[in-house]
Scaffold this active site. Sequence first.
Site, PDB file in Angstrom:
ATOM      1  N   ASN A  89       0.822  -1.206   0.000  1.00 41.02           N
ATOM      2  CA  ASN A  89       0.000   0.000   0.000  1.00 41.02           C
ATOM      3  C   ASN A  89       0.856   1.256   0.000  1.00 41.02           C
ATOM      4  O   ASN A  89       1.936   1.309   0.597  1.00 41.02           O
ATOM      5  CB  ASN A  89      -0.968  -0.002   1.191  1.00 41.02           C
ATOM      6  CG  ASN A  89      -0.430   0.737   2.398  1.00 41.02           C
ATOM      7  OD1 ASN A  89      -0.533   1.958   2.480  1.00 41.02           O
ATOM      8  ND2 ASN A  89       0.150   0.007   3.343  1.00 41.02           N
ATOM      9  N   PHE A 120      -1.891   8.102   4.379  1.00 44.89           N
ATOM     10  CA  PHE A 120      -2.699   8.687   5.458  1.00 44.89           C
ATOM     11  C   PHE A 120      -3.978   9.348   4.930  1.00 44.89           C
ATOM     12  O   PHE A 120      -4.333  10.463   5.347  1.00 44.89           O
ATOM     13  CB  PHE A 120      -1.891   9.726   6.248  1.00 44.89           C
ATOM     14  CG  PHE A 120      -0.789   9.178   7.104  1.00 44.89           C
ATOM     15  CD1 PHE A 120      -0.604   7.825   7.267  1.00 44.89           C
ATOM     16  CD2 PHE A 120       0.101  10.047   7.742  1.00 44.89           C
ATOM     17  CE1 PHE A 120       0.429   7.329   8.062  1.00 44.89           C
ATOM     18  CE2 PHE A 120       1.139   9.565   8.542  1.00 44.89           C
ATOM     19  CZ  PHE A 120       1.303   8.210   8.698  1.00 44.89           C
ATOM     20  N   SER A 146       5.405   5.132   8.890  1.00 50.59           N
ATOM     21  CA  SER A 146       4.811   4.845   7.590  1.00 50.59           C
ATOM     22  C   SER A 146       5.772   5.270   6.483  1.00 50.59           C
ATOM     23  O   SER A 146       6.370   6.348   6.541  1.00 50.59           O
ATOM     24  CB  SER A 146       3.492   5.599   7.417  1.00 50.59           C
ATOM     25  OG  SER A 146       3.045   5.512   6.077  1.00 50.59           O
ATOM     26  N   ASN A 176       4.814   6.023   3.522  1.00 49.34           N
ATOM     27  CA  ASN A 176       4.005   6.660   2.485  1.00 49.34           C
ATOM     28  C   ASN A 176       3.794   8.156   2.668  1.00 49.34           C
ATOM     29  O   ASN A 176       3.057   8.775   1.896  1.00 49.34           O
ATOM     30  CB  ASN A 176       2.650   5.949   2.398  1.00 49.34           C
ATOM     31  CG  ASN A 176       2.819   4.491   2.036  1.00 49.34           C
ATOM     32  OD1 ASN A 176       3.635   4.151   1.187  1.00 49.34           O
ATOM     33  ND2 ASN A 176       2.063   3.619   2.695  1.00 49.34           N
ATOM     34  N   THR A 177       4.391   8.730   3.694  1.00 49.66           N
ATOM     35  CA  THR A 177       4.435  10.181   3.863  1.00 49.66           C
ATOM     36  C   THR A 177       5.890  10.596   3.737  1.00 49.66           C
ATOM     37  O   THR A 177       6.730  10.130   4.511  1.00 49.66           O
ATOM     38  CB  THR A 177       3.874  10.610   5.235  1.00 49.66           C
ATOM     39  OG1 THR A 177       2.482  10.271   5.308  1.00 49.66           O
ATOM     40  CG2 THR A 177       4.036  12.103   5.450  1.00 49.66           C
ATOM     41  N   LYS A 201       5.043   3.346  17.248  1.00 45.45           N
ATOM     42  CA  LYS A 201       5.070   2.304  16.217  1.00 45.45           C
ATOM     43  C   LYS A 201       6.309   2.500  15.352  1.00 45.45           C
ATOM     44  O   LYS A 201       6.526   3.585  14.809  1.00 45.45           O
ATOM     45  CB  LYS A 201       3.811   2.349  15.355  1.00 45.45           C
ATOM     46  CG  LYS A 201       3.678   1.152  14.418  1.00 45.45           C
ATOM     47  CD  LYS A 201       2.282   1.066  13.823  1.00 45.45           C
ATOM     48  CE  LYS A 201       2.086  -0.231  13.047  1.00 45.45           C
ATOM     49  NZ  LYS A 201       0.691  -0.364  12.542  1.00 45.45           N
ATOM     50  N   ASN A 219       5.588  -1.563  11.537  1.00 41.90           N
ATOM     51  CA  ASN A 219       4.848  -1.042  10.396  1.00 41.90           C
ATOM     52  C   ASN A 219       5.222  -1.865   9.162  1.00 41.90           C
ATOM     53  O   ASN A 219       5.881  -2.894   9.263  1.00 41.90           O
ATOM     54  CB  ASN A 219       5.182   0.445  10.192  1.00 41.90           C
ATOM     55  CG  ASN A 219       3.993   1.243   9.664  1.00 41.90           C
ATOM     56  OD1 ASN A 219       3.315   0.816   8.730  1.00 41.90           O
ATOM     57  ND2 ASN A 219       3.750   2.393  10.258  1.00 41.90           N
TER      58      ASN A 219
END
Length: 352
Positions: A117, A121, A182, A184-185, A215, A244
């Site tokens: 993915n 967010f 994450s 993805n940021t 996390k 994560n």
Amino acid sequence: MLNYTFWQNLLFKLDAEKAHDLTIRLAKLLGFCPFSLSFLAKKYAFFDSRLELNIAGLPFSSPVGLAAGFDKNGEALELLTSLGFSHLEIGTITPKPQEGNPHPRLFRLKEDKSIQNAMGFNNKGQEVIAKKLDSYTPFIVPLGINIGKNKTTANEQSLNDYESLLRKLSPYASYITINLSSPNTPNLRDLQNEEFITELFSLAKTITQKPIFLKIAPDMSIDTALELTEKAIAEGASGIIATNTTTDYSLSSSAKDFGGISGQLLKQKSFEMLQSLGKAFYSQTILISVGGIDSAQEAYKRIKKGASLVQIYTSLIYEGPRLIYSIKEGLVECLEKDGFSHITEAIGADIQ
């Protein structure tokens, strides 16, 4: 109707994100029907007093919960609770609403029983979430809220985002999860450093007394993870959630070169990180394990390495909701096999 293979075959004909959105909408709809919730609870819920435990002052009916990312905006809480999860973690929530990254951004790696993915967010923002949760508080099971900075917020200003989130959402949370991991940021993982963790947890302690977990990513070196965990504990973190998603795209020939991978491909990395954290910090903090947990045996393996709780997400997509029941039922069988009378005896058993 409850044959998951039938529904999986239908959903897997759709784009992964469309299938997920449809699942959340259907779950939300069923949540308005008490009969449906009661029926599902009788079908899927498995309770045994030997699995009950108290972690960070919170009661859990078992160690098995739902990881963040599945129900980002807390839209399916009623149905998810009826499936027998001991706790639910929503989010990641940001201060301002955001659409997330461009489509397509969610992919099935079916041969590996994994998901990749690059969502970014996508969520409705703290104001909408707070308003929604106001009618739920207190919730029937412990509710975690996973928080992260907005994509447009520079790292130098990110502390302001986390402060805003803590002030707005902590009243509705059983516990808070700080997401710095994450992939993805852009540049978010750069905040996984001792200086920022010190500032963040020092601030958090002035805002809320709720348990706060950090996390972490599975891709940092073990030494770095141990250093950050030690710093987080020293600054007041209640525990660590490991891990994560991974950006190790060499794990699959089908992987894209962006986003994060979860599921079976993450299993070994997640386990190795937990094993190292458990060996070093089991007696000092709470550890929650997530990543590739797809059976009672895998969950029990993590528990014996020091995890007090485990969380699932991707395996739910491939195995269906019956997995929750089978993990809990299997945990009881594992306890009996090892001669333990309660799950607390198994936590950290391979470390002591």
